[in-house]
Each structure stands twice: as C-alpha cells, then as structure tokens.
Design a protein around this motif. Sequence first.
Motif, mmCIF file in Angstrom:
data_model
loop_
_atom_site.group_PDB
_atom_site.id
_atom_site.type_symbol
_atom_site.label_atom_id
_atom_site.label_comp_id
_atom_site.label_asym_id
_atom_site.label_seq_id
_atom_site.Cartn_x
_atom_site.Cartn_y
_atom_site.Cartn_z
ATOM 1 N N ASN A 23 0.841 -1.185 0.000
ATOM 2 C CA ASN A 23 0.000 0.000 0.000
ATOM 3 C C ASN A 23 0.887 1.250 0.000
ATOM 4 O OD1 ASN A 23 -1.881 1.962 0.437
ATOM 5 N ND2 ASN A 23 -2.653 1.112 2.357
ATOM 6 N N SER A 26 0.977 3.364 3.304
ATOM 7 C CA SER A 26 1.600 2.861 4.532
ATOM 8 C C SER A 26 2.979 3.463 4.751
ATOM 9 C CB SER A 26 1.701 1.332 4.475
ATOM 10 O OG SER A 26 2.683 0.962 3.541
ATOM 11 N N LYS A 27 3.426 3.396 5.989
ATOM 12 C CA LYS A 27 4.702 3.994 6.350
ATOM 13 C C LYS A 27 5.885 3.065 6.086
ATOM 14 C CE LYS A 27 2.513 6.915 9.688
ATOM 15 N NZ LYS A 27 2.435 7.439 11.011
#
Length: 75
Positions: A23, A26-27
């Motif tokens: 994704n 996301s981080k």
Amino acid sequence: SYLALLDAAIKYYIIFFLMIRFNPISKNTSFTPFDRQIVFSSAVFLFASSTLHTITYGVLDDLSVSLRKFLPLLL
C-alpha cells in the motif's frame, strides 16, 4: 464450476495481499528480498493461471463446437 471458483478465490487472495502489503499510503517503505520473491511468485502464478485458463477454455470450446457439429453425423 469448482475449479473456476477456486481459481478466482486464490487470485483475489493474492490481489488483496499485495494491496495490503504494498500500500503506497503505509509507512513501511522498505522493499526486502522476501518482498521481491512475493511479487515475482504472485506475478508468475497470475500469469500462468490466466494463460492456462484462456488456453483451456479456448480448446474446450472449440472441441465442444466440433463435437456438436459432427455428432449428429455419427448417429
């Protein structure tokens, strides 16, 4: 049929897994060798199953048309 349902379920499982894992929001931005293996294996599976599906249904469709055409001649 059962195989078509199983094929679709596996494809959607892979799709959702890849969407969650990679994704862009996301981080986690690291891309490990394991991630590379996941992406490659998923791509090979999706390519192979799509190709086999197309070939199989094309051959079976042609065979069923041929049988319907020549079966009345044999009876």
